[in-house]
Design a protein around this motif. Sequence first.
Motif, PDB file in Angstrom:
ATOM      1  N   GLU A  51       0.823  -1.213   0.000  1.00  0.00           N
ATOM      2  CA  GLU A  51       0.000   0.000   0.000  1.00  0.00           C
ATOM      3  C   GLU A  51       0.854   1.259   0.000  1.00  0.00           C
ATOM      4  O   GLU A  51       0.504   2.250  -0.637  1.00  0.00           O
ATOM      5  N   ASP A  52       1.977   1.211   0.697  1.00  0.00           N
ATOM      6  CA  ASP A  52       2.850   2.389   0.807  1.00  0.00           C
ATOM      7  C   ASP A  52       3.802   2.560  -0.375  1.00  0.00           C
ATOM      8  O   ASP A  52       4.205   3.686  -0.683  1.00  0.00           O
ATOM      9  N   THR A  53       4.196   1.453  -1.007  1.00  0.00           N
ATOM     10  CA  THR A  53       5.224   1.538  -2.060  1.00  0.00           C
ATOM     11  C   THR A  53       4.755   1.092  -3.442  1.00  0.00           C
ATOM     12  O   THR A  53       5.416   1.363  -4.424  1.00  0.00           O
ATOM     13  N   HIS A  54       3.652   0.358  -3.490  1.00  0.00           N
ATOM     14  CA  HIS A  54       3.151  -0.257  -4.732  1.00  0.00           C
ATOM     15  C   HIS A  54       4.136  -1.286  -5.294  1.00  0.00           C
ATOM     16  O   HIS A  54       4.160  -1.541  -6.482  1.00  0.00           O
ATOM     17  N   LEU A  55       4.933  -1.869  -4.397  1.00  0.00           N
ATOM     18  CA  LEU A  55       5.844  -2.952  -4.766  1.00  0.00           C
ATOM     19  C   LEU A  55       5.319  -4.252  -4.163  1.00  0.00           C
ATOM     20  O   LEU A  55       4.913  -4.280  -3.003  1.00  0.00           O
ATOM     21  N   HIS A  56       5.345  -5.318  -4.939  1.00  0.00           N
ATOM     22  CA  HIS A  56       4.885  -6.625  -4.470  1.00  0.00           C
ATOM     23  C   HIS A  56       5.994  -7.272  -3.640  1.00  0.00           C
ATOM     24  O   HIS A  56       6.777  -8.077  -4.132  1.00  0.00           O
ATOM     25  N   ILE A  57       6.034  -6.894  -2.373  1.00  0.00           N
ATOM     26  CA  ILE A  57       7.102  -7.341  -1.485  1.00  0.00           C
ATOM     27  C   ILE A  57       7.097  -8.851  -1.313  1.00  0.00           C
ATOM     28  O   ILE A  57       8.146  -9.460  -1.099  1.00  0.00           O
ATOM     29  N   GLY A  58       5.942  -9.485  -1.437  1.00  0.00           N
ATOM     30  CA  GLY A  58       5.875 -10.943  -1.324  1.00  0.00           C
ATOM     31  C   GLY A  58       6.720 -11.631  -2.379  1.00  0.00           C
ATOM     32  O   GLY A  58       7.415 -12.607  -2.089  1.00  0.00           O
ATOM     33  N   LYS A  59       6.691 -11.119  -3.599  1.00  0.00           N
ATOM     34  CA  LYS A  59       7.514 -11.694  -4.670  1.00  0.00           C
ATOM     35  C   LYS A  59       8.990 -11.388  -4.448  1.00  0.00           C
ATOM     36  O   LYS A  59       9.852 -12.193  -4.786  1.00  0.00           O
ATOM     37  N   ILE A  60       9.266 -10.241  -3.865  1.00  0.00           N
ATOM     38  CA  ILE A  60      10.651  -9.873  -3.569  1.00  0.00           C
ATOM     39  C   ILE A  60      11.183 -10.749  -2.432  1.00  0.00           C
ATOM     40  O   ILE A  60      12.305 -11.249  -2.506  1.00  0.00           O
ATOM     41  N   GLU A  61      10.367 -10.959  -1.411  1.00  0.00           N
ATOM     42  CA  GLU A  61      10.800 -11.742  -0.248  1.00  0.00           C
ATOM     43  C   GLU A  61      10.918 -13.236  -0.531  1.00  0.00           C
ATOM     44  O   GLU A  61      11.468 -13.967   0.277  1.00  0.00           O
ATOM     45  N   THR A  62      10.423 -13.681  -1.649  1.00  0.00           N
ATOM     46  CA  THR A  62      10.604 -15.086  -2.032  1.00  0.00           C
ATOM     47  C   THR A  62      11.619 -15.214  -3.168  1.00  0.00           C
ATOM     48  O   THR A  62      11.793 -16.289  -3.727  1.00  0.00           O
ATOM     49  N   ALA A  63      12.279 -14.109  -3.487  1.00  0.00           N
ATOM     50  CA  ALA A  63      13.307 -14.051  -4.539  1.00  0.00           C
ATOM     51  C   ALA A  63      12.750 -14.452  -5.906  1.00  0.00           C
ATOM     52  O   ALA A  63      13.482 -14.910  -6.769  1.00  0.00           O
ATOM     53  N   THR A  73      14.201  -3.931  -9.988  1.00  0.00           N
ATOM     54  CA  THR A  73      15.041  -2.899 -10.587  1.00  0.00           C
ATOM     55  C   THR A  73      15.800  -2.142  -9.505  1.00  0.00           C
ATOM     56  O   THR A  73      15.460  -2.218  -8.314  1.00  0.00           O
ATOM     57  N   VAL A  74      16.776  -1.396  -9.919  1.00  0.00           N
ATOM     58  CA  VAL A  74      17.520  -0.544  -8.996  1.00  0.00           C
ATOM     59  C   VAL A  74      16.576   0.503  -8.399  1.00  0.00           C
ATOM     60  O   VAL A  74      16.651   0.811  -7.206  1.00  0.00           O
ATOM     61  N   SER A  75      15.653   0.999  -9.194  1.00  0.00           N
ATOM     62  CA  SER A  75      14.683   1.977  -8.696  1.00  0.00           C
ATOM     63  C   SER A  75      13.801   1.375  -7.614  1.00  0.00           C
ATOM     64  O   SER A  75      13.501   2.028  -6.606  1.00  0.00           O
ATOM     65  N   SER A  76      13.388   0.129  -7.786  1.00  0.00           N
ATOM     66  CA  SER A  76      12.574  -0.542  -6.773  1.00  0.00           C
ATOM     67  C   SER A  76      13.378  -0.757  -5.500  1.00  0.00           C
ATOM     68  O   SER A  76      12.868  -0.570  -4.388  1.00  0.00           O
ATOM     69  N   LEU A  77      14.623  -1.143  -5.639  1.00  0.00           N
ATOM     70  CA  LEU A  77      15.484  -1.329  -4.474  1.00  0.00           C
ATOM     71  C   LEU A  77      15.678   0.001  -3.730  1.00  0.00           C
ATOM     72  O   LEU A  77      15.611   0.057  -2.506  1.00  0.00           O
ATOM     73  N   SER A  78      15.851   1.070  -4.475  1.00  0.00           N
ATOM     74  CA  SER A  78      15.983   2.392  -3.876  1.00  0.00           C
ATOM     75  C   SER A  78      14.708   2.784  -3.130  1.00  0.00           C
ATOM     76  O   SER A  78      14.763   3.322  -2.015  1.00  0.00           O
ATOM     77  N   LYS A  79      13.568   2.489  -3.719  1.00  0.00           N
ATOM     78  CA  LYS A  79      12.281   2.790  -3.085  1.00  0.00           C
ATOM     79  C   LYS A  79      12.139   2.017  -1.763  1.00  0.00           C
ATOM     80  O   LYS A  79      11.691   2.563  -0.763  1.00  0.00           O
ATOM     81  N   LEU A  80      12.551   0.751  -1.760  1.00  0.00           N
ATOM     82  CA  LEU A  80      12.491  -0.043  -0.538  1.00  0.00           C
ATOM     83  C   LEU A  80      13.442   0.512   0.524  1.00  0.00           C
ATOM     84  O   LEU A  80      13.089   0.578   1.705  1.00  0.00           O
ATOM     85  N   CYS A  81      14.635   0.892   0.119  1.00  0.00           N
ATOM     86  CA  CYS A  81      15.585   1.478   1.070  1.00  0.00           C
ATOM     87  C   CYS A  81      15.000   2.741   1.705  1.00  0.00           C
ATOM     88  O   CYS A  81      15.089   2.922   2.927  1.00  0.00           O
ATOM     89  N   ASN A  82      14.397   3.581   0.883  1.00  0.00           N
ATOM     90  CA  ASN A  82      13.766   4.797   1.413  1.00  0.00           C
ATOM     91  C   ASN A  82      12.640   4.440   2.380  1.00  0.00           C
ATOM     92  O   ASN A  82      12.514   5.044   3.445  1.00  0.00           O
TER      93      ASN A  82
END
Length: 73
Positions: free
Chosen positions: A34-46, A51-60
């Motif tokens: 809801e906060d980032t519009h990134l599907h963290i579930g897919k990221i957390e299961t590798a 993208t680098v932009s998505s990684l930057s968004k998560l870091c922020n």
Amino acid sequence: MKEQDRDNAFLEYIARKCKQLRAEKGVSQEAVYEDTHLHIGKIETAKKNLTVSSLSKLCNYFNVSLIDFLKDF
């Protein structure tokens, strides 16, 4: 169509780190989406080669620098 290159070890590191940071922040996967519009579930299961932009968004979102995020890799 050529399959996208994947560095599975790096994606698994990102997955573990995101799970750790999300737990420390005390938020659900749904809240992260809801906060980032990134599907963290897919990221957390590798499963997602993010993208680098998505990684930057998560870091922020987790209030951590990219250098600190990657320092243990």
